[in-house]
Design a protein around this motif. Structure first.
Motif, PDB file in Angstrom:
ATOM      1  N   GLY A 104     -15.105   3.762  -8.851  1.00 50.23           N
ATOM      2  CA  GLY A 104     -13.889   3.904  -9.640  1.00 50.23           C
ATOM      3  C   GLY A 104     -12.932   4.915  -9.036  1.00 50.23           C
ATOM      4  O   GLY A 104     -13.228   5.579  -8.040  1.00 50.23           O
ATOM      5  N   ASP A 105     -11.769   5.063  -9.678  1.00 49.25           N
ATOM      6  CA  ASP A 105     -10.723   5.965  -9.193  1.00 49.25           C
ATOM      7  C   ASP A 105     -11.194   7.401  -9.022  1.00 49.25           C
ATOM      8  O   ASP A 105     -10.730   8.117  -8.141  1.00 49.25           O
ATOM      9  CB  ASP A 105      -9.527   5.961 -10.163  1.00 49.25           C
ATOM     10  CG  ASP A 105      -8.816   4.615 -10.183  1.00 49.25           C
ATOM     11  OD1 ASP A 105      -8.952   3.850  -9.206  1.00 49.25           O
ATOM     12  OD2 ASP A 105      -8.120   4.338 -11.173  1.00 49.25           O
ATOM     13  N   LYS A 106     -12.100   7.836  -9.884  1.00 49.00           N
ATOM     14  CA  LYS A 106     -12.576   9.216  -9.832  1.00 49.00           C
ATOM     15  C   LYS A 106     -13.918   9.331  -9.127  1.00 49.00           C
ATOM     16  O   LYS A 106     -14.611  10.332  -9.236  1.00 49.00           O
ATOM     17  CB  LYS A 106     -12.664   9.775 -11.242  1.00 49.00           C
ATOM     18  CG  LYS A 106     -11.315   9.874 -11.915  1.00 49.00           C
ATOM     19  CD  LYS A 106     -11.441  10.434 -13.309  1.00 49.00           C
ATOM     20  CE  LYS A 106     -10.078  10.479 -13.969  1.00 49.00           C
ATOM     21  NZ  LYS A 106     -10.166  10.998 -15.330  1.00 49.00           N
ATOM     22  N   GLY A 107     -14.344   8.279  -8.433  1.00 55.48           N
ATOM     23  CA  GLY A 107     -15.594   8.302  -7.688  1.00 55.48           C
ATOM     24  C   GLY A 107     -16.809   7.884  -8.497  1.00 55.48           C
ATOM     25  O   GLY A 107     -17.931   7.946  -8.002  1.00 55.48           O
ATOM     26  N   GLN A 108     -16.610   7.444  -9.721  1.00 57.60           N
ATOM     27  CA  GLN A 108     -17.747   7.064 -10.555  1.00 57.60           C
ATOM     28  C   GLN A 108     -18.266   5.681 -10.184  1.00 57.60           C
ATOM     29  O   GLN A 108     -17.526   4.828  -9.737  1.00 57.60           O
ATOM     30  CB  GLN A 108     -17.375   7.123 -12.049  1.00 57.60           C
ATOM     31  CG  GLN A 108     -16.415   6.059 -12.512  1.00 57.60           C
ATOM     32  CD  GLN A 108     -14.943   6.389 -12.327  1.00 57.60           C
ATOM     33  OE1 GLN A 108     -14.569   7.150 -11.440  1.00 57.60           O
ATOM     34  NE2 GLN A 108     -14.106   5.792 -13.145  1.00 57.60           N
ATOM     35  N   ILE A 109     -19.579   5.521 -10.370  1.00 57.89           N
ATOM     36  CA  ILE A 109     -20.210   4.211 -10.194  1.00 57.89           C
ATOM     37  C   ILE A 109     -21.062   3.945 -11.425  1.00 57.89           C
ATOM     38  O   ILE A 109     -21.453   4.867 -12.134  1.00 57.89           O
ATOM     39  CB  ILE A 109     -21.096   4.134  -8.924  1.00 57.89           C
ATOM     40  CG1 ILE A 109     -22.258   5.130  -8.996  1.00 57.89           C
ATOM     41  CG2 ILE A 109     -20.288   4.318  -7.660  1.00 57.89           C
ATOM     42  CD1 ILE A 109     -23.312   4.928  -7.926  1.00 57.89           C
ATOM     43  N   VAL A 110     -21.351   2.689 -11.662  1.00 55.58           N
ATOM     44  CA  VAL A 110     -22.248   2.303 -12.737  1.00 55.58           C
ATOM     45  C   VAL A 110     -23.566   1.891 -12.084  1.00 55.58           C
ATOM     46  O   VAL A 110     -23.594   0.986 -11.250  1.00 55.58           O
ATOM     47  CB  VAL A 110     -21.663   1.135 -13.578  1.00 55.58           C
ATOM     48  CG1 VAL A 110     -22.678   0.665 -14.603  1.00 55.58           C
ATOM     49  CG2 VAL A 110     -20.364   1.558 -14.241  1.00 55.58           C
TER      50      VAL A 110
END
Length: 139
Positions: free
Chosen positions: A87-93
């Motif tokens: 994601g935009d902030k470096g998050q992953i699921v």
């Protein structure tokens, strides 16, 4: 599935049908019938086959390369969970199956490790702390 996985694993390991037959105590013809899908090995022979190839019995029987980016059966204890999007902030699921296998729950803290040659790895915080304590005890 079983017959395709069996043939793929045998060829990947550079074994002939005769080599494999010898390792599990059957005839070459039995292996040929398993690979063609004409017959299937019994549970005991399936367990031996999984041991010979170093894969889980479940993966030997049920693994479908088409649903796993076309890759073959992974070694026992190794997993391919698929792709994730950053994601935009470096998050992953983290995929649900990975969370279940590695007992990751909401609120757990994960350590992100990196090696420029090997890539990234995730560890649960308590695993890293346990490893650090083990190292301290060796000193």
């Amino acid at each position: 599935m079983l017959h395709d996985n069996l043939q793929q694993l045998r060829k990947l390991r550079g074994l002939t049908q005769e080599d494999l037959a010898e390792r599990v105590g059957v005839s070459r013809q039995a292996v040929a019938k398993w690979e063609s899908g004409e017959t299937s090995p019994d549970l005991e022979k399936s367990r031996l086959l999984a041991q010979v190839f170093g894969v889980s019995l479940d993966d030997l029987v049920d693994y479908e390369p088409a649903s796993n980016m076309g890759l073959g059966v992974p070694p026992k204890g190794k997993h391919l969970f698929g792709l994730v999007t950053v994601g935009d902030k470096g998050q992953i699921v983290i995929p649900a199956r990975a969370r279940k296998i590695f007992h990751i729950s909401p609120g757990d803290r994960l350590v992100v490790l990196g090696d420029e040659a090997q890539g990234l790895a995730l560890l649960k915080e308590e695993q890293l702390l346990g490893l650090a304590n083990a190292v301290r005890e060796l000193e």
